[in-house]
Design an enzyme around this catalytic site. Structure first.
Site, short mmCIF file in Angstrom:
data_model
loop_
_atom_site.label_atom_id
_atom_site.label_comp_id
_atom_site.label_asym_id
_atom_site.label_seq_id
_atom_site.Cartn_x
_atom_site.Cartn_y
_atom_site.Cartn_z
N ASP A 66 -3.05 -18.36 2.11
CA ASP A 66 -3.95 -19.18 1.28
C ASP A 66 -4.72 -20.18 2.13
O ASP A 66 -5.94 -20.35 1.99
CB ASP A 66 -3.20 -19.86 0.12
CG ASP A 66 -1.93 -20.57 0.55
OD1 ASP A 66 -1.51 -20.43 1.72
OD2 ASP A 66 -1.33 -21.28 -0.29
N LYS A 82 2.74 -15.35 4.34
CA LYS A 82 3.05 -16.29 3.27
C LYS A 82 4.56 -16.50 3.36
O LYS A 82 5.31 -16.17 2.43
CB LYS A 82 2.58 -15.68 1.94
CG LYS A 82 2.69 -16.57 0.74
CD LYS A 82 1.66 -17.70 0.70
CE LYS A 82 1.99 -18.61 -0.48
NZ LYS A 82 1.24 -19.87 -0.45
N TYR A 89 0.80 -1.22 0.00
CA TYR A 89 0.00 0.00 0.00
C TYR A 89 0.83 1.28 0.00
O TYR A 89 0.31 2.35 -0.28
CB TYR A 89 -0.97 0.00 1.19
CG TYR A 89 -2.22 -0.80 0.92
CD1 TYR A 89 -2.19 -2.18 0.89
CD2 TYR A 89 -3.43 -0.16 0.66
CE1 TYR A 89 -3.33 -2.91 0.61
CE2 TYR A 89 -4.58 -0.88 0.38
CZ TYR A 89 -4.53 -2.26 0.37
OH TYR A 89 -5.66 -2.98 0.08
N ASP A 127 -6.57 -6.94 3.72
CA ASP A 127 -7.61 -6.41 2.84
C ASP A 127 -8.43 -7.55 2.26
O ASP A 127 -9.66 -7.55 2.30
CB ASP A 127 -6.96 -5.59 1.72
CG ASP A 127 -7.99 -5.07 0.73
OD1 ASP A 127 -9.01 -4.53 1.18
OD2 ASP A 127 -7.76 -5.22 -0.49
N ASP A 186 -12.53 -9.16 3.34
CA ASP A 186 -13.70 -9.29 2.45
C ASP A 186 -14.24 -10.71 2.55
O ASP A 186 -15.45 -10.94 2.59
CB ASP A 186 -13.34 -8.97 0.99
CG ASP A 186 -13.70 -7.52 0.62
OD1 ASP A 186 -13.59 -6.64 1.50
OD2 ASP A 186 -14.11 -7.28 -0.54
C1 IPM Z 1 -10.70 -1.37 2.29
C2 IPM Z 1 -10.74 -0.91 0.86
C3 IPM Z 1 -9.54 -0.02 0.62
C4 IPM Z 1 -8.31 -0.84 0.82
C5 IPM Z 1 -9.52 0.69 -0.75
C6 IPM Z 1 -10.80 1.44 -1.02
C7 IPM Z 1 -8.33 1.59 -0.87
O1 IPM Z 1 -10.78 -1.98 0.01
O2 IPM Z 1 -10.77 -0.51 3.18
O3 IPM Z 1 -10.64 -2.58 2.53
O4 IPM Z 1 -7.83 -1.51 -0.11
O5 IPM Z 1 -7.78 -0.81 1.93
MN MN Z 2 -10.91 -3.91 1.02
#
Ligand code: IPM
Ligand code: MN
Length: 343
Positions: A214, A182, A132, A238, A242
Site C-alpha cells: 500500500d 504486505k 494466480y 500486477d 498498472d
Molecule cells: C497482465 C494482465 C494479466 C494478469 C491478465 C490478462 C491475466 O493483467 O499481464 O498484467 O493479470 O497478469
Molecule cells: Mn495486469
C-alpha cells in the site's frame, strides 16, 4: 519467432513491432523467422480451442514469443486470460515478469513536476505463483452457505529464483533492491519473502529495502525516484505495474517480458490489453509493442538492435497522438533503419 497477435488491437500493434524488428534485423545483420498462430477470441468462438496441446508443443520449440493482447467482451472473463496467457506463463515456467516503468521524453506524466530521470525503475513481478495458481474453489454455490476460497501459494524455490533475478538486475543498475509485500498482514507469505530476500541480498551484495504494497502505491505517486528495482509477488506486481504505467504516461509505452531466464522461449507482450473500444480505429499506440519487441531482441542477445528499437520508439514519441498506429510504426521503423530521427 512465434507471433500470437491475439484480439482487438493486438494484431495492429504487433504488425508495427514486427516492422521495427525487421528494420533492426536489416541494419544489424540478422533475419527473423515469424510464425503466426491464430489463438484468441476468434479461434475460441469458432472451434472452442484456447491453447491446443499440439500448439503448446510447437511453442516450446521457438526462440521467443511475441504476443499482442488477448480477450474480447463476447468471451467470458478468464477463458482466454487463464486458458491462454496464464497457461503459457505456467507451462513455459516464465517465472519473471519484467516490467520497466520509464517516463520517456515527450510523454506527459499525470504527476506534476516530474522529469524523465525521476521515473526509471524496473518491476520484477513473480509470474508463476501467488493467487494466480488457481488453487481454490466454491462450495454450496448459489445457496446461503456459499463460500469461495482463492489460495495464494508461494514456494521457497519460486520466491528465491525470482529474487535472484531481481538482485542480478539491481547489480547491473544502482545496486538497490526494494522488496514490496504486505508482511504486516500476510505474515506467512510475507515472512517467506522477507527471509528469502535477506538471504539473496547477503549472498549477492545488493542493498535491500522493504516497502509495504500500500505504501508502495503512495510512494510511486509521491516519490517514484526512491525505487530502482522493485521485486514483488504476482498479484501486487500486477496492480503496481498498472500504477507504474499510469505515472509513466499510460499503457501506450508499458512493455513487459515474461521470462524464463534459464531456457527459451520467453514471451514478450505489451502490458495493455486488447482495447476492444479502439480496435480497428488506427488509434492504438504501437510503442508498447515495439518496446516489448526490444526486450525480446535484448533477451536473444541482439543488444544493438534492442537499443535501436527503444531509440526509434523514443524518437517517435513526441506528438505520437497525432499519428495513426501505422504511421507511427512507419516512423519508428524508419528511425530504426537509419539510426537517425524519423524526420
Ligand atoms: C497482465 C494482465 C494479466 C494478469 C491478465 C490478462 C491475466 O493483467 O499481464 O498484467 O493479470 O497478469
Ligand atoms: Mn495486469
Amino acid at each position: 519467432m512465434a507471433v500470437l497477435a491475439g484480439d482487438g488491437i493486438g494484431p495492429e500493434v504487433v504488425a508495427e513491432a514486427r516492422k521495427a524488428a525487421e528494420a533492426a534485423g536489416a541494419r544489424f545483420g540478422f533475419g527473423l523467422d515469424w510464425v503466426d498462430y491464430d489463438l484468441g477470441a476468434d479461434r475460441y468462438l469458432r472451434t472452442g480451442e484456447v491453447l491446443p496441446d499440439a500448439v503448446l508443443a510447437e511453442l516450446r520449440e521457438v526462440d521467443a514469443i511475441l504476443l499482442g493482447a488477448v480477450g474480447r467482451p463476447d468471451v467470458p472473463p478468464g477463458v482466454l486470460e487463464r486458458g491462454l496467457l496464464l497457461r503459457l506463463r505456467f507451462e513455459l515456467d516464465l517465472y519473471v515478469n519484467l516490467r520497466p516503468v520509464k517516463l520517456y521524453p515527450g510523454v506527459s506524466s499525470p504527476l506534476a513536476d516530474v522529469k524523465p530521470d525521476d521515473i526509471d525503475l524496473l518491476v520484477v513481478r513473480e509470474n508463476t505463483e501467488g493467487v494466480y495458481v488457481g488453487a481454490g474453489g466454491t462450495v454450496h454455490r448459489g445457496g446461503p452457505a456459499e463460500a469461495a476460497t482463492e489460495t495464494s501459494i508461494e514456494t521457497r524455490a519460486g520466491v528465491e529464483r525470482c529474487l535472484r533475478f531481481a538482485a542480478a538486475k539491481a547489480r547491473q543498475r544502482a545496486g538497490r533492491l526494494t522488496l514490496v509485500h504486505k508482511t504486516n498482514v500476510l505474515v506467512h507469505a510475507g515472512d517467506l519473502w522477507q527471509r528469502a530476500a535477506r538471504a539473496v541480498a547477503t549472498e549477492t551484495g545488493v542493498a535491500l529495502d522493504y516497502v509495504h504494497a500500500d505504501a508502495a502505491c503512495l510512494y510511486l505517486v509521491s516519490d517514484p525516484g526512491r525505487f530502482d528495482v522493485m521485486v514483488t509477488d504476482n498479484l501486487f506486481g500486477d496492480i503496481l505495474t498498472d500504477l507504474g504505467a499510469a505515472i509513466a504516461g499510460g499503457l501506450g509505452t508499458a512493455a513487459s517480458a515474461n521470462l524464463n531466464p534459464d531456457s527459451s522461449p520467453s514471451l514478450f507482450e505489451p502490458v495493455h490489453g486488447s482495447a476492444p473500444d479502439i480496435a480497428g480505429t488506427g488509434r492504438a499506440n504501437p510503442v508498447a509493442a515495439v518496446l516489448s519487441a526490444s526486450l525480446l531482441l535484448d533477451h536473444l542477445g541482439e543488444r544493438g538492435a534492442a537499443a535501436a528499437l527503444e531509440a526509434g520508439a523514443v524518437a517517435a514519441l513526441p506528438g505520437a497522438a497525432g499519428y495513426s498506429t501505422q504511421a507511427l510504426g512507419d516512423r519508428i521503423a524508419t528511425a530504426v533503419a537509419g539510426g537517425g530521427s524519423p524526420d
